[in-house]
Design an enzyme around this catalytic site. Structure first.
Site, short mmCIF file in Angstrom:
data_model
loop_
_atom_site.label_atom_id
_atom_site.label_comp_id
_atom_site.label_asym_id
_atom_site.label_seq_id
_atom_site.Cartn_x
_atom_site.Cartn_y
_atom_site.Cartn_z
N CYS A 222 -17.78 -5.59 4.02
CA CYS A 222 -18.64 -4.77 4.86
C CYS A 222 -17.75 -3.86 5.69
O CYS A 222 -16.94 -4.34 6.47
CB CYS A 222 -19.48 -5.67 5.75
SG CYS A 222 -20.82 -4.79 6.51
N ASN B 99 -5.90 -9.67 -7.82
CA ASN B 99 -6.01 -10.34 -6.51
C ASN B 99 -7.35 -11.02 -6.30
O ASN B 99 -7.45 -11.98 -5.55
CB ASN B 99 -5.73 -9.35 -5.36
CG ASN B 99 -6.59 -8.12 -5.43
OD1 ASN B 99 -6.77 -7.54 -6.50
ND2 ASN B 99 -7.14 -7.72 -4.31
N SER C 116 4.94 -7.20 -1.93
CA SER C 116 4.64 -7.25 -0.49
C SER C 116 5.09 -8.59 0.09
O SER C 116 4.99 -9.62 -0.59
CB SER C 116 3.13 -7.08 -0.31
OG SER C 116 2.80 -7.08 1.05
N ALA C 117 5.53 -8.57 1.35
CA ALA C 117 6.06 -9.80 1.96
C ALA C 117 4.96 -10.79 2.36
O ALA C 117 5.11 -12.01 2.19
CB ALA C 117 6.90 -9.45 3.20
N THR D 288 13.99 4.32 9.94
CA THR D 288 14.89 3.22 10.31
C THR D 288 14.34 1.91 9.78
O THR D 288 13.15 1.61 9.98
CB THR D 288 15.03 3.15 11.84
OG1 THR D 288 15.52 4.42 12.29
CG2 THR D 288 15.97 2.05 12.29
N THR E 204 0.84 -1.20 0.00
CA THR E 204 0.00 0.00 0.00
C THR E 204 0.88 1.25 0.00
O THR E 204 0.66 2.20 -0.76
CB THR E 204 -0.94 -0.01 1.22
OG1 THR E 204 -1.81 -1.14 1.08
CG2 THR E 204 -1.77 1.25 1.33
#
Ligand code: PLP
Length: 384
Positions: free
Chosen positions: A324, A152, A200-201, A238, A73
């Site tokens: 929802c 997806n 993404s992991a 970091t 995201t």
């Protein structure tokens, strides 16, 4: 006794791989900040560089092209909002079937937006895309094109190479959301005409809370989070070495455990089983090239929420196409972009399998689904 869970929602988030878990725990033992130049810092920065190498290898990128973020995201927001600022983008051309992160980032990017649709089979409408691009070419504007490699919700594999061929000779930029493709298919980031790519992991058995934006060097000014100069100023903050270590390990281990052929066979068994249970089964994106791990379907008359509640009671976890939130039911914008009716979109269910899925999962799902259908019929009979 803990309830036995049958987890069929890998596209939402895959279970953590044991190797990734071990890498996270080992790195958590270490103290320090990877930006520090002392021994502790160097040790952590070495862990990060190793993970970067692993992710680069699996995505066909160079190590330096991998920029860590907190999630896909965030990567998507960086690519879209950052590009508008840094690359003088006049217009965004976006597929209506993108993840909400991309659609919202584009809507709030401050520049004009052109959306192109999906065909009934779930594939990008290339003709509509070309028409929009043609108009923009006439106006001499520079566009950022936002597309996804694999959907997806339906698993449709999009014809991104075709889009690359169209865009390559132009001044436009291309951003690809490759979240559902990374580590499942060859991405070849460096050699393709793609400027930026989000991954993404947690979709591949890595931890939640870490993603990456793959960036070509000419996009180095594309930023979202300013900070202390980390990652060559491309993303401040970091770095979470433990999460990144888990991401790197998952990138290497996932392709060894993700068996596309086996998953395809399991999904075929699900489809055959569902057809035995209902003559009216509708399978979305059936006539497109799809990933083998997924089936998105509906049985007309069976509300997704009802089915999901019944399946949940049986310990079976999957997704529905309608979500929802704040008391309102939102219908799948992907199915809607494919021309699916509101009614049918509200009945859609998604099974997505992954690295630890088995035939037992399929059998459990089918027997639980049969129970749900029976209960529903029974409820109807009582009502009448
Ligand atoms: N893009 C796609 C295609 C996805 O499936 C998802 C997750 O659902 C995302 C982006 C967002 O990923 P993350 O959970 O890492 O923010």
């Amino acid at each position: 006794m803990a309830k036995k869970i049958t987890y069929l929602d890998h596209n939402a988030s895959a279970p953590l791989l044991p190797d990734a878990k071990r890498a996270i725990i080992d790195a958590l033992e270490l103290v320090g900040n990877p930006s520090s130049i002392h021994y502790c810092g160097r040790k952590l920065s070495k862990i990060i560089a190793l993970a970067q190498d692993k992710i680069a290898k699996i995505s066909g990128a160079k190590r330096d092209e991998v920029v860590f973020t907190s999630s896909a995201t965030e990567s998507i927001n960086q690519a879209i909002k950052g590009a508008v600022k840094a690359l003088n983008i006049d217009k965004i051309i976006i597929c209506a079937g993108e993840h909400k992160a991309a659609l919202k980032a584009a809507e709030n990017s401050g520049v004009g937006l052109e959306k192109f649709s999906l065909l009934n089979n779930g594939q990008i409408d290339l003709l509509q895309f070309k028409q929009i691009l043609g108009k923009i070419d006439e106006s001499e504007e520079t566009a950022l094109i936002c597309v996804h490699e694999v959907n997806n919700e339906t698993g449709t594999i999009q014809p991104i190479r075709e889009i690359e061929k169209i865009i390559a000779p132009t001044r436009h930029y291309l951003f690809v959301d490759a979240v559902q493709a990374f580590a499942k298919m060859e991405l070849n980031f460096s050699s393709r005409f793609v400027d930026m790519m989000a991954i993404s992991a947690h979709k591949i058995g890595g931890p939640v809370g870490v993603g990456a934006l793959l960036m070509k060097s000419h996009c180095d000014e594309v930023r979202l989070i300013e900070g202390g100069g980390q990652q060559k100023n491309r993303r401040g903050g970091t770095l979470p070495a433990a999460l990144i270590a888990g991401f790197g390990e998952a990138a290497i281990e996932f392709p060894k455990k993700y068996n596309e052929q086996l998953l395809k066979e399991l999904i075929e068994k699900i489809e055959t089983g569902l057809r035995k249970l209902s003559d009216n089964l509708v399978v979305f994106a059936k006539n497109s090239e799809r990933m083998g791990n997924i089936i998105n379907f509906a049985i007309p008359g069976l509300k997704a929420e009802i089915a999901m509640m019944g399946l949940d009671l049986e310990g079976v976890q999957l997704s529905s196409g309608s979500a929802c939130s704040s008391g309102k039911v939102a219908h799948s914008h992907v199915l809607r972009a494919m021309g699916v009716s509101l009614q049918l979109a509200s009945e859609s269910l998604r099974v997505s399998l992954g690295w630890n899925s088995t035939i037992e999962d399929v059998e459990k799902f089918l027997s639980a689904f049969a129970k749900v259908l029976k209960t529903r019929k029974f409820a109807k009979m009582v009502k009448n």
